[in-house]
Design an enzyme around this catalytic site. Sequence first.
Site, PDB file in Angstrom:
ATOM      1  N   ASP A 135       0.829  -1.208   0.000  1.00 55.79           N
ATOM      2  CA  ASP A 135       0.000   0.000   0.000  1.00 55.79           C
ATOM      3  C   ASP A 135       0.864   1.260   0.000  1.00 55.79           C
ATOM      4  OD1 ASP A 135      -2.231   1.725   0.155  1.00 55.79           O
ATOM      5  OD2 ASP A 135      -2.207   1.691   2.340  1.00 55.79           O
TER       6      ASP A 135
ATOM      7  N   LYS B 286       6.311   7.385  -0.237  1.00 56.53           N
ATOM      8  CA  LYS B 286       5.753   6.684   0.915  1.00 56.53           C
ATOM      9  C   LYS B 286       6.546   5.423   1.247  1.00 56.53           C
ATOM     10  CE  LYS B 286       1.217   5.135   2.618  1.00 56.53           C
ATOM     11  NZ  LYS B 286      -0.210   4.938   2.231  1.00 56.53           N
TER      12      LYS B 286
END
Length: 527
Positions: free
Chosen positions: A297, A324
Amino acid sequence: MKKAAFALLFLALSAAPPPVRAQGLDPSRLVKPLSNSWLTFNGDYSGRRFSPLAQINRNNVASLSLAWAFQTHSAGLQSMPLEVDGILYISGGNQGWAVDARTGRQIWHYARPGVAATGANKGFAMWRDRLYLTTPDAQLICLSAKDGKQLWQIQVADPALKAFGGVAPLVIRDHIIVGTSGDTADLPGFLVSVDPMTGKIEWRWDAMPKPDDTLAWKSWPHDNTDVSTRGGGMTWITGTYDPELNLLYWGTGNPHPVENSEARPGANLYTCAIVALNPDTGKLVWYFQSSPHDTHDWDTVMTPVLFDGAFKGRPRKMLAQANKNGLFFILDRATGKSLISEAFVPANWVKGYDDRGQPIPDPGKEPQPDGVLVTGGVGTNWQAPSYSPDTGLFYVNSRETMGVFYLTMPGKSAEGWAGRDFFLGSKSMLKAIDVQTGKTRWTADTEGRGGQSGILSTAGHLVFTADMSGNLVALESSTGKVLWHMYPGGSFGTGPITYVLDRRQYVLFPVDGVVYAFALPPGAASR
């Protein structure tokens, strides 16, 4: 007595701020670098969020004080206000406000008829005398900037399939570029270009590739699971634009089903990628995949920041992104060629880098039914970073994390969220990364349990942001030393902006449902 009263009234009127100007923004102004206003989501097309304003600087910022506050009476704002010719345009979910940027007094308020004022979005875009915002049910709405009247709306994606809006649109000439969001169900991500007058769709670029795109098509399985038609790649944070190259840069989200490897073998293009598109046609020019075959994710929607300069003795037009997944990238933005691929937080999921500078994931760190320990996740989030050409540093709020990733829905028929992650611990900090090396020059710890915040750097040798304890802070841009802080008593989940009106510089922070404007008291600007 009457003469004295008249004199006092005359003095009051003469001291009043000048009236706000006509409400309009010629798209040609957007090509210019950031100066006294804040015209787009990131201030200008570059995404650097660097202001040349220096009235507030490292010598006087300790005197910064509240100038005014505007209460929206809404849920927490995630939007970036625009400031155009003395007027602020603020959005939140299904609402919008025009506010006098000198005083914080409301000019108009838009509330979408028959719809609850819930949800959030990232802000307005402005084209001439019109404003555009996306809504929690994936509508694009066009308003009159003069009075907030709704002119039209179109459905961008299907909320019945758990798609939603939120992205701040981007204006490029006569194109309104809009992304979409969705994280619960398996949906395909895309960008559309919309005619600013009519709302007609001009082109659509899909993150899920077509058969004629051979390389990308083969990066997905094509079987009875149809995963390649619903595989993610959402485009929910505003991109950047190079007018000279006429290239639009945008980040895409993670693939679906989330955290499941077996259902979608391959690199899964164009998810977790930075893409460069022609804004007039939507045609792909190049891509760089920052997390091939993502199983954690780790979407790549973070701002692609544009700047020019020498790199290893050669002039380059560069693009930087802190991801991220814990990695920092510098690319040649004309070609997509990697110049730097470097971890800025510990990241044990990376085995190395391929010949394009893209990371090679370690299969042993994919989620397992009994869990696997992974570092590197949530290196940063969607909140905007900043780059200062004065220091050559890229500023990003980051987290060093360690978590266990579980596979909860194994097999090829998985859908939606097929895994879960539980973070065992994290350390939050603001990092200043040298764009010549990818190495961290300095770190400022931002301890606490709050959300991450966006960043603004200025020619006043300052970096404005918020720490994890909820304090608004200003740091010295070369060292990270905290020079000013203020606790507003709420959550700051977006980024600060700055502008100048009547020779006075303001710095704005949206906190919960309140917009706070700070400035120097009279006389402090000379120090």
